[in-house]
Structures are given as structure tokens and as C-alpha cells.
Design an enzyme around this catalytic site. Structure first.
Site, PDB file in Angstrom:
ATOM      1  N   ASP A  14      70.693  12.284  38.098  1.00  0.00           N
ATOM      2  CA  ASP A  14      72.506  12.022  37.311  1.00  0.00           C
ATOM      3  C   ASP A  14      71.843  11.794  35.882  1.00  0.00           C
ATOM      4  O   ASP A  14      71.405  11.619  35.536  1.00  0.00           O
ATOM      5  CB  ASP A  14      73.143  11.073  38.047  1.00  0.00           C
ATOM      6  CG  ASP A  14      74.440  10.720  37.489  1.00  0.00           C
ATOM      7  OD1 ASP A  14      75.020  11.566  37.316  1.00  0.00           O
ATOM      8  OD2 ASP A  14      74.826   9.515  38.195  1.00  0.00           O
ATOM      9  N   GLY A  17      75.700  15.364  31.500  1.00  0.00           N
ATOM     10  CA  GLY A  17      76.855  15.467  31.485  1.00  0.00           C
ATOM     11  C   GLY A  17      76.814  14.464  29.841  1.00  0.00           C
ATOM     12  O   GLY A  17      76.465  15.268  29.029  1.00  0.00           O
ATOM     13  N   ARG A  18      75.721  13.728  30.589  1.00  0.00           N
ATOM     14  CA  ARG A  18      75.738  12.343  28.811  1.00  0.00           C
ATOM     15  C   ARG A  18      74.765  13.127  27.763  1.00  0.00           C
ATOM     16  O   ARG A  18      74.793  13.232  26.728  1.00  0.00           O
ATOM     17  CB  ARG A  18      75.628  11.131  29.502  1.00  0.00           C
ATOM     18  CG  ARG A  18      76.503  10.016  29.764  1.00  0.00           C
ATOM     19  CD  ARG A  18      76.347   8.650  30.772  1.00  0.00           C
ATOM     20  NE  ARG A  18      75.880  10.037  32.489  1.00  0.00           N
ATOM     21  CZ  ARG A  18      75.324   8.365  33.567  1.00  0.00           C
ATOM     22  NH1 ARG A  18      74.982   7.528  33.019  1.00  0.00           N
ATOM     23  NH2 ARG A  18      75.185   9.215  34.541  1.00  0.00           N
ATOM     24  N   TRP A  19      73.603  13.168  29.137  1.00  0.00           N
ATOM     25  CA  TRP A  19      72.214  14.192  27.913  1.00  0.00           C
ATOM     26  C   TRP A  19      73.232  14.855  27.178  1.00  0.00           C
ATOM     27  O   TRP A  19      72.204  14.654  26.025  1.00  0.00           O
ATOM     28  CB  TRP A  19      71.612  14.787  28.742  1.00  0.00           C
ATOM     29  CG  TRP A  19      70.417  15.391  28.065  1.00  0.00           C
ATOM     30  CD1 TRP A  19      68.843  15.160  27.940  1.00  0.00           C
ATOM     31  CD2 TRP A  19      70.261  16.425  27.537  1.00  0.00           C
ATOM     32  NE1 TRP A  19      68.190  15.473  27.283  1.00  0.00           N
ATOM     33  CE2 TRP A  19      68.891  16.467  26.888  1.00  0.00           C
ATOM     34  CE3 TRP A  19      71.553  17.533  27.983  1.00  0.00           C
ATOM     35  CZ2 TRP A  19      68.350  17.577  26.221  1.00  0.00           C
ATOM     36  CZ3 TRP A  19      70.505  19.033  27.407  1.00  0.00           C
ATOM     37  CH2 TRP A  19      69.344  18.884  26.128  1.00  0.00           C
ATOM     38  N   ARG A  27      79.136  20.054  28.094  1.00  0.00           N
ATOM     39  CA  ARG A  27      77.841  19.332  29.447  1.00  0.00           C
ATOM     40  C   ARG A  27      77.603  20.065  30.264  1.00  0.00           C
ATOM     41  O   ARG A  27      76.192  20.442  31.320  1.00  0.00           O
ATOM     42  CB  ARG A  27      78.966  18.747  30.421  1.00  0.00           C
ATOM     43  CG  ARG A  27      79.970  17.393  29.768  1.00  0.00           C
ATOM     44  CD  ARG A  27      80.969  17.551  30.966  1.00  0.00           C
ATOM     45  NE  ARG A  27      80.402  17.367  32.370  1.00  0.00           N
ATOM     46  CZ  ARG A  27      80.383  16.128  32.403  1.00  0.00           C
ATOM     47  NH1 ARG A  27      79.886  14.787  32.050  1.00  0.00           N
ATOM     48  NH2 ARG A  27      79.155  15.836  34.247  1.00  0.00           N
ATOM     49  N   HIS A  31      73.441  20.653  31.988  1.00  0.00           N
ATOM     50  CA  HIS A  31      73.359  21.247  33.840  1.00  0.00           C
ATOM     51  C   HIS A  31      71.964  22.375  33.576  1.00  0.00           C
ATOM     52  O   HIS A  31      71.237  22.221  34.235  1.00  0.00           O
ATOM     53  CB  HIS A  31      74.883  21.616  34.275  1.00  0.00           C
ATOM     54  CG  HIS A  31      75.088  20.699  34.452  1.00  0.00           C
ATOM     55  ND1 HIS A  31      75.397  19.572  35.560  1.00  0.00           N
ATOM     56  CD2 HIS A  31      76.823  21.251  34.159  1.00  0.00           C
ATOM     57  CE1 HIS A  31      76.506  18.750  35.333  1.00  0.00           C
ATOM     58  NE2 HIS A  31      77.495  19.449  34.852  1.00  0.00           N
ATOM     59  N   SER A  60      77.992  17.344  45.214  1.00  0.00           N
ATOM     60  CA  SER A  60      78.906  16.363  46.297  1.00  0.00           C
ATOM     61  C   SER A  60      79.581  17.099  46.583  1.00  0.00           C
ATOM     62  O   SER A  60      81.022  17.317  45.997  1.00  0.00           O
ATOM     63  CB  SER A  60      78.512  14.560  46.019  1.00  0.00           C
ATOM     64  OG  SER A  60      79.405  14.762  45.119  1.00  0.00           O
ATOM     65  N   GLU A  62      82.240  15.114  46.297  1.00  0.00           N
ATOM     66  CA  GLU A  62      83.164  14.377  45.834  1.00  0.00           C
ATOM     67  C   GLU A  62      83.412  15.532  43.609  1.00  0.00           C
ATOM     68  O   GLU A  62      84.153  15.375  43.519  1.00  0.00           O
ATOM     69  CB  GLU A  62      83.181  13.241  45.187  1.00  0.00           C
ATOM     70  CG  GLU A  62      83.738  12.167  46.509  1.00  0.00           C
ATOM     71  CD  GLU A  62      82.388  12.192  47.581  1.00  0.00           C
ATOM     72  OE1 GLU A  62      81.284  12.874  47.124  1.00  0.00           O
ATOM     73  OE2 GLU A  62      83.187  12.477  48.671  1.00  0.00           O
ATOM     74  N   ARG A  66      85.473  17.667  39.317  1.00  0.00           N
ATOM     75  CA  ARG A  66      85.532  17.884  37.896  1.00  0.00           C
ATOM     76  C   ARG A  66      86.031  19.440  37.941  1.00  0.00           C
ATOM     77  O   ARG A  66      86.727  20.188  38.581  1.00  0.00           O
ATOM     78  CB  ARG A  66      84.288  18.390  38.253  1.00  0.00           C
ATOM     79  CG  ARG A  66      83.467  17.583  38.432  1.00  0.00           C
ATOM     80  CD  ARG A  66      81.663  17.502  38.143  1.00  0.00           C
ATOM     81  NE  ARG A  66      80.995  16.117  38.005  1.00  0.00           N
ATOM     82  CZ  ARG A  66      79.763  15.371  37.826  1.00  0.00           C
ATOM     83  NH1 ARG A  66      79.453  16.460  36.988  1.00  0.00           N
ATOM     84  NH2 ARG A  66      79.176  14.771  38.053  1.00  0.00           N
ATOM     85  N   LEU A 126      55.376  22.253  51.177  1.00  0.00           N
ATOM     86  CA  LEU A 126      56.797  21.316  50.893  1.00  0.00           C
ATOM     87  C   LEU A 126      58.014  22.240  51.288  1.00  0.00           C
ATOM     88  O   LEU A 126      58.435  22.828  51.308  1.00  0.00           O
ATOM     89  CB  LEU A 126      56.777  20.832  48.643  1.00  0.00           C
ATOM     90  CG  LEU A 126      57.696  20.470  48.313  1.00  0.00           C
ATOM     91  CD1 LEU A 126      57.497  18.619  48.509  1.00  0.00           C
ATOM     92  CD2 LEU A 126      58.249  20.364  46.955  1.00  0.00           C
ATOM     93  N   SER A 184      76.444   6.994  45.955  1.00  0.00           N
ATOM     94  CA  SER A 184      77.457   8.115  45.952  1.00  0.00           C
ATOM     95  C   SER A 184      77.468   8.880  46.394  1.00  0.00           C
ATOM     96  O   SER A 184      77.030  10.083  46.912  1.00  0.00           O
ATOM     97  CB  SER A 184      77.143   9.117  44.504  1.00  0.00           C
ATOM     98  OG  SER A 184      77.057   8.011  43.025  1.00  0.00           O
TER      99      SER A 184
HETATM  100  C1  IPE Z   1      76.332  11.935  42.284  1.00  0.00           C
HETATM  101  O1  IPE Z   1      76.350  12.088  40.749  1.00  0.00           O
HETATM  102  C2  IPE Z   1      76.116  13.528  42.978  1.00  0.00           C
HETATM  103  C3  IPE Z   1      75.387  14.533  42.427  1.00  0.00           C
HETATM  104  C4  IPE Z   1      74.105  13.815  41.584  1.00  0.00           C
HETATM  105  C5  IPE Z   1      75.521  15.492  42.821  1.00  0.00           C
HETATM  106  P1  IPE Z   1      77.947  11.871  40.198  1.00  0.00           P
HETATM  107  O2  IPE Z   1      77.927  11.537  38.815  1.00  0.00           O
HETATM  108  O3  IPE Z   1      79.001  13.152  40.822  1.00  0.00           O
HETATM  109  O4  IPE Z   1      78.273  10.546  40.887  1.00  0.00           O
HETATM  110  P2  IPE Z   1      79.038   8.941  40.304  1.00  0.00           P
HETATM  111  O5  IPE Z   1      80.457   9.753  40.372  1.00  0.00           O
HETATM  112  O6  IPE Z   1      79.257   8.531  39.093  1.00  0.00           O
HETATM  113  O7  IPE Z   1      78.893   7.679  41.779  1.00  0.00           O
HETATM  114  C1  IPE Z   2      74.365  15.249  37.333  1.00  0.00           C
HETATM  115  O1  IPE Z   2      74.807  15.010  36.080  1.00  0.00           O
HETATM  116  C2  IPE Z   2      74.662  16.537  38.060  1.00  0.00           C
HETATM  117  C3  IPE Z   2      75.522  17.118  38.916  1.00  0.00           C
HETATM  118  C4  IPE Z   2      76.319  15.714  39.435  1.00  0.00           C
HETATM  119  C5  IPE Z   2      75.936  18.698  39.238  1.00  0.00           C
HETATM  120  P1  IPE Z   2      75.963  14.539  35.573  1.00  0.00           P
HETATM  121  O2  IPE Z   2      77.317  16.090  35.796  1.00  0.00           O
HETATM  122  O3  IPE Z   2      76.786  13.490  36.849  1.00  0.00           O
HETATM  123  O4  IPE Z   2      76.058  13.816  34.512  1.00  0.00           O
HETATM  124  P2  IPE Z   2      76.974  12.207  34.154  1.00  0.00           P
HETATM  125  O5  IPE Z   2      76.532  11.283  35.035  1.00  0.00           O
HETATM  126  O6  IPE Z   2      77.972  13.171  33.717  1.00  0.00           O
HETATM  127  O7  IPE Z   2      76.542  12.024  32.516  1.00  0.00           O
HETATM  128 MG    MG Z   3      77.358  11.971  36.876  1.00  0.00          MG
END
Ligand code: IPE
Ligand code: IPE
Ligand code: MG
Length: 228
Positions: A14, A17-19, A27, A31, A60, A62, A66, A126, A184
Site C-alpha cells: 500500500d 498513490g501517496r508516494w 499516481r 504503481h 482488491s 473494492e 477507483r 518459492l 482491507s
Molecule cells: C488494499 O489497499 C488493496 C491492495 C493493496 C491491493 P487499498 O489502498 O485499496 O485499501 P484501503 O482502501 O486503504 O483500505
Molecule cells: C496500493 O497503493 C496499490 C493498489 C491498491 C493497487 P495505493 O494505490 O492504494 O496507494 P495509496 O494508498 O493511494 O497511497
Molecule cells: Mg491504498
């Protein structure tokens, strides 16, 4: 005190996006950087003496919420990743497997996933599992429905465990990056006695050195499983 053996490591990657946002980048750049880290971590796990399986949360059930462009980017990136990784999988003797409902993906991506699984199925250093369109509740529900279809009217914990998609079910250690402290909807059944570790590091900044330190921390913990 004997050290705990780490066989199955799960990671919620996780913070991509913030990175990127922190750097004024799109964003999607986060990735891309994140995908490079998967490679580094996988190689480190393949060379680790006790890790047999790693399960990475990549998309996920969910994450469809996005923006369409981000979802499309992630799908394209996954296809590219698997195409490029095949040589690494073969060279490092890594077996690739996917869990999750792949039926929502494009036919060509489904084909890429199935082919990568097929071509690497005899590799033994692995097993790298990617959770793709994965949800823990969906997986448990699917398992129960499978058992009902088999004619069962009562199920045991063992029945459910064996009907899950995850080949080696129990997780020893779960690491989540980016400072969020939640699961999550990841591996709800398999995490029941896992040790949890939350690090503030954003996934693109995660390193194999930090992972080895976390494993060291895990080995110092007392796992009681309800006993004393
Ligand atoms: C969890 O991260 C899913 C993955 C890393 C693939 P999210 O960024 O989607 O989770 P929430 O929404 O912050 O809980
Ligand atoms: C995790 O990073 C990757 C996926 C869920 C695909 P995020 O995209 O959730 O990054 P943040 O949480 O928005 O920083
Ligand atoms: Mg996230």
C-alpha cells in the site's frame, strides 16, 4: 527460545498513490515504481531459507471503485509485469499463482495469467501468489458455495480451508506498508493467527533490508495460538 519458522508471508502493498502524489507525480508512476519493488522482494524471498510462499495483495474486489483510467492502467501494468517476469520466474525457479475472481479481467489478461501459471507450475524455490480482484469475504463465500454444490449440508473448518483458493492457507506473517493499520478484506480466514506488522514506509520505498528486519522482529515474538 526457538525461532519461529516463517513459511508463508503475506504483504499488503500500500502507498503507491501517496508516494507519487508527494513527488508531484501521477499516481500511475507510483504503481510503476511499486511493481519494481515486487521484483526485489520476490527475489529476496526466493533466496530465503524458510519462506515457501508469498501472497501479495495487488488488486482488491473494492479497487474497481477507483477512476477508470487508474484501473485500466493497473490492468495493463499487470499484463506487462507478467510478460517481463516470466524469465525471472524461470531463472529463479519461482512458481506463479493467482487467487481472486479473474472472470472480470479481459480475455487476454486471463490468458496471460493462466499461461504464466502453467509455464511455472513445476518451479520449487518459492510460490508467488498474486491476489487479483481478490476479497477475503468473496473467497470464503465461494468456498462455502463449492461445498454446497458438492452436496454438503454441514461443513467443518477443514472443509472450508480446503475449498479456499489459497493453496497453503495459514499465514505466518502479514506486513502492510504505508501506515494504514487494517486488513482491507485480505485473507480473512488465513490470517486468524498471523503475526501482523505495520510499517509507515510507502510501498515504492520498501526494501528487502527492511523486510529482513521485520522477519527478525517476527522471530522474536511469542506465538501462543491460544496456549500458554
Ligand atoms: C488494499 O489497499 C488493496 C491492495 C493493496 C491491493 P487499498 O489502498 O485499496 O485499501 P484501503 O482502501 O486503504 O483500505
Ligand atoms: C496500493 O497503493 C496499490 C493498489 C491498491 C493497487 P495505493 O494505490 O492504494 O496507494 P495509496 O494508498 O493511494 O497511497
Ligand atoms: Mg491504498
Amino acid at each position: 527460545m526457538s525461532k519461529h519458522i516463517l513459511k508463508h508471508l503475506a504483504i499488503i502493498m500500500d502507498g503507491n498513490g501517496r508516494w507519487a502524489t508527494k513527488r508531484g507525480l501521477n499516481r500511475t508512476k507510483g504503481h510503476e515504481e511499486g511493481a519494481e519493488i515486487i521484483r526485489e522482494i520476490t527475489t529476496c524471498c526466493a533466496n530465503h531459507p524458510t519462506i515457501e510462499t508469498t501472497t501479495f495483495y495487488a488488486f482488491s474486489t473494492e479497487n474497481w471503485k477507483r477512476p477508470k483510467l487508474e484501473v485500466e492502467f493497473l490492468m495493463k501494468m499487470l499484463d506487462k509485469y507478467l510478460k517481463n517476469e516470466l524469465t525471472t520466474y524461470q531463472e529463479q525457479n519461482i512458481r506463479f499463482q493467482a487467487i481472486g475472481d479473474l472472470s472480470s479481467f479481459s480475455k487476454s489478461l486471463q490468458k496471460r495469467i493462466r499461461e504464466t501459471e502453467e509455464l511455472t507450475k513445476s518451479n520449487t524455490s518459492l510460490t508467488q501468489i498474486l491476489a487479483l480482484n481478490y476479497g477475503g469475504r468473496a473467497e470464503i463465500t465461494h468456498a462455502v458455495n463449492t461445498l454446497i454444490k458438492q452436496g454438503k449440508s454441514r461443513v467443518t473448518e477443514e472443509d472450508i480451508s480446503s475449498a479456499l483458493q489459497t493453496p497453503y492457507s495459514d499465514i505466518d506473517l502479514l506486513i502492510r506498508t504505508s501506515g494504514e493499520e487494517r486488513v482491507s478484506n485480505f485473507l480473512l480466514w488465513q490470517l486468524s493467527y498471523a503475526e501482523l506488522y505495520f510499517t509507515p514506509t510507502l510501498w515504492p520505498d520498501f526494501t528487502s533490508e527492511e523486510m529482513l528486519e521485520i522477519i527478525e522482529n517476527y522471530q522474536q515474538r511469542t506465538r501462543r495460538f491460544g496456549g500458554i
